[in-house]
Design an enzyme around this catalytic site. Sequence first.
Site, mmCIF file in Angstrom:
data_model
loop_
_atom_site.group_PDB
_atom_site.id
_atom_site.type_symbol
_atom_site.label_atom_id
_atom_site.label_comp_id
_atom_site.label_asym_id
_atom_site.label_seq_id
_atom_site.Cartn_x
_atom_site.Cartn_y
_atom_site.Cartn_z
ATOM 1 N N SER A 177 53.885 -16.688 -7.022
ATOM 2 C CA SER A 177 53.325 -16.000 -5.860
ATOM 3 C C SER A 177 52.210 -15.021 -6.218
ATOM 4 O O SER A 177 51.318 -14.796 -5.410
ATOM 5 C CB SER A 177 54.430 -15.289 -5.079
ATOM 6 N N HIS A 205 55.450 -21.103 -1.695
ATOM 7 C CA HIS A 205 53.997 -21.219 -1.539
ATOM 8 C C HIS A 205 53.510 -22.669 -1.643
ATOM 9 O O HIS A 205 52.319 -22.921 -1.560
ATOM 10 C CB HIS A 205 53.278 -20.366 -2.586
ATOM 11 N N LYS A 236 55.500 -19.386 5.472
ATOM 12 C CA LYS A 236 54.183 -19.265 4.855
ATOM 13 C C LYS A 236 53.244 -20.302 5.469
ATOM 14 O O LYS A 236 52.804 -20.122 6.593
ATOM 15 C CB LYS A 236 54.319 -19.306 3.344
HETATM 16 C C1 LIG Z 1 57.705 -15.200 0.110
HETATM 17 C C2 LIG Z 1 58.575 -15.697 -0.943
HETATM 18 C C3 LIG Z 1 59.973 -15.704 -0.799
HETATM 19 C C4 LIG Z 1 60.647 -15.055 0.385
HETATM 20 O O1 LIG Z 1 60.470 -15.770 1.547
HETATM 21 P P1 LIG Z 1 60.640 -15.006 2.947
HETATM 22 O O2 LIG Z 1 60.852 -16.087 3.925
HETATM 23 O O3 LIG Z 1 59.381 -14.240 3.159
HETATM 24 O O4 LIG Z 1 61.818 -14.102 2.803
HETATM 25 C C5 LIG Z 1 60.724 -16.279 -1.783
HETATM 26 N N1 LIG Z 1 60.160 -16.806 -2.891
HETATM 27 C C6 LIG Z 1 58.828 -16.787 -3.088
HETATM 28 C C7 LIG Z 1 58.260 -17.386 -4.326
HETATM 29 C C8 LIG Z 1 57.993 -16.228 -2.129
HETATM 30 O O5 LIG Z 1 56.684 -16.186 -2.326
#
Ligand SMILES: *Cc1c(COP(=O)(O)O)cnc(C)c1O
Length: 388
Positions: A177, A205, A236
Amino acid sequence: MRFLYEELLSLKSRNLYRTLKTVEGPPASRIIVDGRECILLSSNSYLGLAEHPAVRAAAIEAVSRWGAGAGGSRLISGNLGLHEDLEREIARFKRTEAAIIFNTGYMANLGAITALAGKGDVIISDELNHASIIDGCRLSRAETRIYRHKDTEQLKEILRQARGHRRRLIVTDSVFSMDGDIAPLPEITALAEEYGAMVMVDDAHATGVLGVRGAGAADYFRLEGKIPVQMGTLSKALGSFGAFVAGSRELIDFLTNRARSFIFSTALPPAVIGAAMAAIKLVENNPEIRQKLWDNARYLRAGLEKMGYRVLSGESPIIPVLIGDDRKTVQMAGSLRGKGVFAPGIRPPTVPPGTGRIRVTVMAVHSLYDLDEALDVFEKAGKEVGVI
Ligand SMILES: *Cc1c(COP(=O)(O)O)cnc(C)c1O
């Protein structure tokens, strides 16, 4: 409670104090932040689906038919037909037997990791994994071994040492991320097979982004059927909210019975489920949106590199522009925003000390005009702060 004051003061003196910025309106190519129009270069809505008319319409329709909230946890009275429809859609999209929805990606990682590993087991985790994976490892009470970022030699060594443990779980982000690079999953899955370990991949992602179908890392690497635990988010690129784990029927039945963050929390509301269904359809039927995203990512990355910025290498719409010094990172983010580009600085503890960066993310809905204007702002801000 004097410690509140002291800790806040300490954060401020180290340039680590954070404040919230107010955004007006949906995540589009341009947004209003704290009253000023900016080009948005920090959204995870990579495909622009959070503001897509069909996704919004599906959310409204779901509310009309199913109501505002589910009214209970999935195992009590909150299991709507709509949830099951989405789980079938996800399983079809991911080409797995089944899928289970979690309320957030954070909760999916906590729930799945703590269910799959416990006392007497070992979890083997990439050093740059997301905080929710780290917290899942801590909560699981399994022994956690960290390997250097993407270092499969060290992973192999740890697997060799962990032969005596009851279970071995390798867990990794697919797209990291904060760095935007991709885990070496062909090597990792081969090692897992050799040493009898489970593999869990966090496709937060990658979902909607990676692969010819946009179905994530397994699609990208042609590893369908080789990654037993695939976590992904609806929040996302899919522009909605929530998350899932996809895998075998047995895995999903097991998580339904054992994942505490699934069991002890109210089911997701219909609006986000309806939106996610529409988003998956858009991803499957409109590969040109994904193509535009990749074109934009290459264009912006090349433009920044040409200007003399140090950009971390990686094949994703996450473009980390290394600044290094914490204070300069803050200055740079401020200068960019003052000139009309919203791309926040990321500092420790989110990233390792000395690797402060501007984390640029590009979207399919940016026009070339947006990107050229953003590059112009980057040139001016970089010269002002003295990083290029
Ligand atoms: C954003 C993210 C999460 C968390 O997801 P949410 O739905 O925002 O709680 C978990 N793992 C990674 C790698 C992320 O980028």
